[in-house]
Motif scaffolding. Structure first.
Motif, PDB file in Angstrom:
ATOM      1  N   LYS A  39       0.797  -1.241   0.000  1.00 34.12           N
ATOM      2  CA  LYS A  39       0.000   0.000   0.000  1.00 34.12           C
ATOM      3  C   LYS A  39       0.832   1.295   0.000  1.00 34.12           C
ATOM      4  CE  LYS A  39      -4.280  -1.753   2.077  1.00 34.12           C
ATOM      5  NZ  LYS A  39      -3.991  -3.040   2.720  1.00 34.12           N
ATOM      6  N   PRO A  40       1.949   1.340   0.742  1.00 35.76           N
ATOM      7  CA  PRO A  40       2.665   2.629   0.776  1.00 35.76           C
ATOM      8  C   PRO A  40       3.118   3.124  -0.599  1.00 35.76           C
ATOM      9  CG  PRO A  40       3.382   1.225   2.575  1.00 35.76           C
ATOM     10  CD  PRO A  40       2.526   0.370   1.689  1.00 35.76           C
ATOM     11  N   TYR A  41       3.258   2.223  -1.574  1.00 37.52           N
ATOM     12  CA  TYR A  41       3.643   2.691  -2.912  1.00 37.52           C
ATOM     13  C   TYR A  41       2.508   3.460  -3.575  1.00 37.52           C
ATOM     14  CZ  TYR A  41       7.929   0.113  -2.400  1.00 37.52           C
ATOM     15  OH  TYR A  41       9.154  -0.313  -1.953  1.00 37.52           O
ATOM     16  N   ILE A  42       1.262   3.166  -3.169  1.00 36.30           N
ATOM     17  CA  ILE A  42       0.133   3.927  -3.705  1.00 36.30           C
ATOM     18  C   ILE A  42       0.156   5.339  -3.113  1.00 36.30           C
ATOM     19  CG2 ILE A  42      -2.408   4.017  -3.829  1.00 36.30           C
ATOM     20  CD1 ILE A  42      -0.952   1.817  -5.559  1.00 36.30           C
ATOM     21  N   ASP A  43       0.608   5.451  -1.885  1.00 38.41           N
ATOM     22  CA  ASP A  43       0.746   6.794  -1.297  1.00 38.41           C
ATOM     23  C   ASP A  43       1.756   7.633  -2.090  1.00 38.41           C
ATOM     24  OD1 ASP A  43      -1.051   6.092   0.687  1.00 38.41           O
ATOM     25  OD2 ASP A  43       0.510   5.395   2.055  1.00 38.41           O
ATOM     26  N   ILE A  44       2.842   7.005  -2.519  1.00 40.77           N
ATOM     27  CA  ILE A  44       3.826   7.754  -3.335  1.00 40.77           C
ATOM     28  C   ILE A  44       3.151   8.232  -4.623  1.00 40.77           C
ATOM     29  CG2 ILE A  44       6.009   7.654  -4.597  1.00 40.77           C
ATOM     30  CD1 ILE A  44       6.991   5.473  -2.749  1.00 40.77           C
ATOM     31  N   THR A  45       2.403   7.336  -5.255  1.00 39.07           N
ATOM     32  CA  THR A  45       1.720   7.678  -6.519  1.00 39.07           C
ATOM     33  C   THR A  45       0.759   8.845  -6.311  1.00 39.07           C
ATOM     34  OG1 THR A  45       1.847   5.360  -7.143  1.00 39.07           O
ATOM     35  CG2 THR A  45       0.277   6.724  -8.375  1.00 39.07           C
ATOM     36  N   LEU A  46      -0.074   8.753  -5.273  1.00 32.51           N
ATOM     37  CA  LEU A  46      -1.090   9.800  -5.056  1.00 32.51           C
ATOM     38  C   LEU A  46      -0.432  11.121  -4.672  1.00 32.51           C
ATOM     39  CD1 LEU A  46      -3.907   7.822  -3.183  1.00 32.51           C
ATOM     40  CD2 LEU A  46      -3.602   8.205  -5.642  1.00 32.51           C
ATOM     41  N   ASN A  47       0.637  11.041  -3.892  1.00 30.12           N
ATOM     42  CA  ASN A  47       1.345  12.259  -3.499  1.00 30.12           C
ATOM     43  C   ASN A  47       1.903  12.976  -4.733  1.00 30.12           C
ATOM     44  OD1 ASN A  47       3.882  13.766  -2.844  1.00 30.12           O
ATOM     45  ND2 ASN A  47       3.177  13.365  -0.754  1.00 30.12           N
ATOM     46  N   LEU A  48       2.526  12.224  -5.631  1.00 25.66           N
ATOM     47  CA  LEU A  48       3.129  12.867  -6.808  1.00 25.66           C
ATOM     48  C   LEU A  48       2.058  13.345  -7.782  1.00 25.66           C
ATOM     49  CD1 LEU A  48       6.213  10.552  -7.257  1.00 25.66           C
ATOM     50  CD2 LEU A  48       6.196  12.931  -6.508  1.00 25.66           C
ATOM     51  N   MET A  49       0.974  12.582  -7.950  1.00 26.88           N
ATOM     52  CA  MET A  49      -0.108  13.051  -8.829  1.00 26.88           C
ATOM     53  C   MET A  49      -0.666  14.375  -8.297  1.00 26.88           C
ATOM     54  SD  MET A  49      -2.092   9.487  -9.755  1.00 26.88           S
ATOM     55  CE  MET A  49      -3.473  10.271 -10.606  1.00 26.88           C
ATOM     56  N   ALA A  50      -0.792  14.464  -6.968  1.00 24.79           N
ATOM     57  CA  ALA A  50      -1.311  15.716  -6.381  1.00 24.79           C
ATOM     58  C   ALA A  50      -0.347  16.865  -6.657  1.00 24.79           C
ATOM     59  CB  ALA A  50      -1.526  15.537  -4.874  1.00 24.79           C
ATOM     60  N   ARG A  51       0.960  16.590  -6.575  1.00 23.99           N
ATOM     61  CA  ARG A  51       1.939  17.644  -6.875  1.00 23.99           C
ATOM     62  C   ARG A  51       1.839  18.087  -8.326  1.00 23.99           C
ATOM     63  NH1 ARG A  51       7.816  16.293  -4.568  1.00 23.99           N
ATOM     64  NH2 ARG A  51       7.050  14.877  -2.994  1.00 23.99           N
ATOM     65  N   PHE A  52       1.386  17.178  -9.191  1.00 21.64           N
ATOM     66  CA  PHE A  52       1.183  17.513 -10.607  1.00 21.64           C
ATOM     67  C   PHE A  52      -0.277  17.904 -10.867  1.00 21.64           C
ATOM     68  CE2 PHE A  52       5.050  16.743 -13.113  1.00 21.64           C
ATOM     69  CZ  PHE A  52       5.873  16.231 -12.131  1.00 21.64           C
ATOM     70  N   GLY A  53      -0.997  18.271  -9.807  1.00 20.64           N
ATOM     71  CA  GLY A  53      -2.302  18.915  -9.978  1.00 20.64           C
ATOM     72  C   GLY A  53      -3.502  17.997 -10.053  1.00 20.64           C
ATOM     73  N   VAL A  54      -3.345  16.693  -9.849  1.00 18.24           N
ATOM     74  CA  VAL A  54      -4.502  15.781  -9.939  1.00 18.24           C
ATOM     75  C   VAL A  54      -4.739  15.134  -8.564  1.00 18.24           C
ATOM     76  CG1 VAL A  54      -5.471  13.726 -11.029  1.00 18.24           C
ATOM     77  CG2 VAL A  54      -4.127  15.342 -12.399  1.00 18.24           C
ATOM     78  N   GLY A  73      14.125  11.612   5.413  1.00 21.85           N
ATOM     79  CA  GLY A  73      13.979  11.958   6.820  1.00 21.85           C
ATOM     80  C   GLY A  73      12.566  11.678   7.294  1.00 21.85           C
ATOM     81  N   ARG A  74      12.209  12.321   8.401  1.00 20.51           N
ATOM     82  CA  ARG A  74      10.935  11.974   9.044  1.00 20.51           C
ATOM     83  C   ARG A  74       9.714  12.322   8.182  1.00 20.51           C
ATOM     84  NH1 ARG A  74      12.346  14.915  14.011  1.00 20.51           N
ATOM     85  NH2 ARG A  74      13.280  16.817  13.202  1.00 20.51           N
ATOM     86  N   HIS A  75       9.873  13.203   7.179  1.00 24.89           N
ATOM     87  CA  HIS A  75       8.718  13.566   6.346  1.00 24.89           C
ATOM     88  C   HIS A  75       8.707  12.839   4.999  1.00 24.89           C
ATOM     89  CE1 HIS A  75       8.053  16.586   9.328  1.00 24.89           C
ATOM     90  NE2 HIS A  75       9.217  17.164   9.071  1.00 24.89           N
ATOM     91  N   SER A  76       9.509  11.811   4.872  1.00 27.54           N
ATOM     92  CA  SER A  76       9.609  11.112   3.585  1.00 27.54           C
ATOM     93  C   SER A  76       8.239  10.595   3.132  1.00 27.54           C
ATOM     94  CB  SER A  76      10.557   9.922   3.720  1.00 27.54           C
ATOM     95  OG  SER A  76      10.466   9.100   2.567  1.00 27.54           O
ATOM     96  N   ILE A  77       8.039  10.568   1.811  1.00 24.35           N
ATOM     97  CA  ILE A  77       6.791  10.008   1.273  1.00 24.35           C
ATOM     98  C   ILE A  77       6.955   8.517   0.945  1.00 24.35           C
ATOM     99  CG2 ILE A  77       6.058  12.236   0.348  1.00 24.35           C
ATOM    100  CD1 ILE A  77       6.709  11.122  -2.502  1.00 24.35           C
TER     101      ILE A  77
END
Ligand SMILES: O=C(O)C1=C[C@@H](OP(=O)(O)O)[C@@H](O)[C@H](O)C1
Ligand SMILES: C=C(OP(=O)(O)O)C(=O)O
Length: 430
Positions: free
Chosen positions: A199-214, A267-271
């Motif tokens: 599951k944590p890999y989906i968090d990476i995906t959603l985090n980056l999509m949000a940074r790209f506006g989606v 660090g502690r805020h890593s995605i």
């Protein structure tokens, strides 16, 4: 002739390792930057085989990029549509290139061949193809059904707005679908069939999509909703974090050697979910310091490395490092819920069992777990086979920190994610 590296028993001095960029973030960022409606500068991108495969593929698809004097990469966004509608793409053994490019090209349509090394042709992709076909995609298997190589043709229609995808073989199928669906311009719902793994890999995906506006609405990793009229828009600059899976070898080195080892770039805020590896080390005897841009591991004098029994589904890659740490634990250890190990660079459960046994461990495997009983004393100068799997080479190098010389065969397999691994490890030695 087999190439090898001989690692004598070694001691570490306190030290810091500047991590190479994250593979998962690098390849996602490259693809999203390529699809964006503007240009983007990527800083601290990983330089390794998996990333080269993505970069070469994007270049063949007509995406322009430029390396800057500072070392960063500027990518010219192609507004959600590749210039080249025909291409033959070789993607090595890079899951983070193969799966997302399959989904992207299938949604956009064209005339594409996608293939890789022989092992890539044994790694499943059928669940993703089944999902894409619900969207009207035309995908043919050019070898065995359910596996690459693939031919991708034109998409016939807009297909269903609700797409179902299995989540229990690889999370990369869901990642691929999530990143590709905004290109249709329509609203979509994804329903995950079966319990989603990694599951944590989906968090990476959603985090980056949000940074790209989606923005994607995630309902408990079971249902995902994507809004209509989505367009990828890149931030001016994206900084790629250090790779948390690559960090695991050095963090484990801090625990095994007792000398403080610091990794910088995460660090502690890593995605990245693999930073949870440091928390697992803490449970078995490590002292861990968390900074904004570093993690440091050491072990207090007199503190033993403790045995563990862990559901490692959330950290499938870093968990391989724990399998080697088990050798220092003085008791039986178990890693559970890791069936995905069997369909990665090699069958990792079988390979880890074979190599740990060479060192004298008693190992039992099941379809989705491995149990390791360390020997009283490790066998010296064992030759570890690496199965073209970078992580096997890297995690078994840690045996040299257990008063035991070890030989690693075909060490160049680390080029997949960490070409300078052995030099960096040597740099920490006394
Ligand atoms: O999405 C990603 O970046 C990855 C997902 C994981 O794969 P699975 O989802 O197949 O476990 C992981 O093992 C791989 O190294 C990278
Ligand atoms: C499983 C891995 O790679 P891939 O991205 O090819 O799935 C890995 O790096 O451990």
């Amino acid at each position: 002739m087999t190439d090898f590296i001989h690692l004598p028993a070694a001691r570490l001095r306190p030290g810091t390792v500047a991590l190479p960029g994250s593979k998962s973030i690098s390849n996602r960022t490259l693809l999203l930057a390529a699809l964006a409606d503007n240009d983007c500068e990527i800083v601290s991108l990983l330089h390794s085989d998996d990333i080269l495969h993505m970069r070469n593929a994007l270049e063949k698809l007509g995406v322009h990029s430029r390396e800057n004097a500072s070392g960063s990469l500027s990518v010219q966004g192609c507004h959600g549509r590749f210039l080249q509608r025909e291409a033959d793409l070789f993607l090595g053994n890079a899951g983070t290139a193969f799966r997302p490019l399959t989904a992207t090209l299938a949604v956009l349509g064209g005339n594409y061949q996608l293939h890789g090394v022989p092992r890539m042709h044994e790694r499943p992709i059928g669940d993703l193809v089944d999902a894409l076909r619900q969207l009207g995609a035309h995908i043919d298997y050019r070898g065995n059904p359910g596996y690459p190589p693939l031919h991708i043709g034109e998409r016939s229609n807009n297909g269903q707005s609700t797409v179902r995808v299995r989540g229990d073989v690889s999370s990369q199928f869901l990642t691929a679908l999530l990143m590709a669906l905004p290109l249709t311009g329509q609203a979509h719902t994804i329903e995950v069939v079966g319990e989603l793994i990694s599951k944590p890999y989906i968090d990476i995906t959603l985090n980056l999509m949000a940074r790209f506006g989606v923005q994607v609405d995630n309902q408990d990793y079971a249902v995902f909703r994507l809004p209509e009229n989505s367009v990828y828009h890149a931030p001016a600059v994206v900084h790629v974090e250090g790779d948390a899976s690559s960090a695991s070898y050095f963090l484990a080195a801090g625990l095994l050697s007792g000398s403080p080892v610091r990794v910088s770039g995460i660090g502690r805020h890593s995605i990245q979910g693999d930073v949870a590896f440091a928390r697992e080390l803490e449970k078995i005897g490590a002292s861990v310091l968390w900074g904004d841009d570093f993690i440091e591991v050491s072990r207090a004098e007199g503190q033993a490395v403790l045995p563990f029994d862990l559901d490692a589904n959330h950290i499938p890659d870093a968990a391989m490092t724990l399998a080697v740490v088990a050798l220092a634990s003085g008791g039986p250890c178990r890693l559970r819920n890791i069936a995905s190990w069997r369909v990665k660079e090699t069958d990792r459960i079988a390979a880890m069992a074979t190599e740990l046994r060479k060192l004298g461990a008693e190992v039992t495997e099941t379809p989705d777990s491995i149990r390791i009983v360390p020997p009283a004393q490790l066998n010296q100068s064992v030759r570890i086979d690496t199965y073209d799997d970078h992580r096997i080479a890297m995690c078994f190098s840690l045996v040299s920190l257990l008063n035991t010389a070890v030989i690693i065969n075909d060490p160049q397999c680390v080029n997949k994610t960490f070409p300078t691994y052995f030099e960096v490890l040597a740099g920490l030695q006394e």
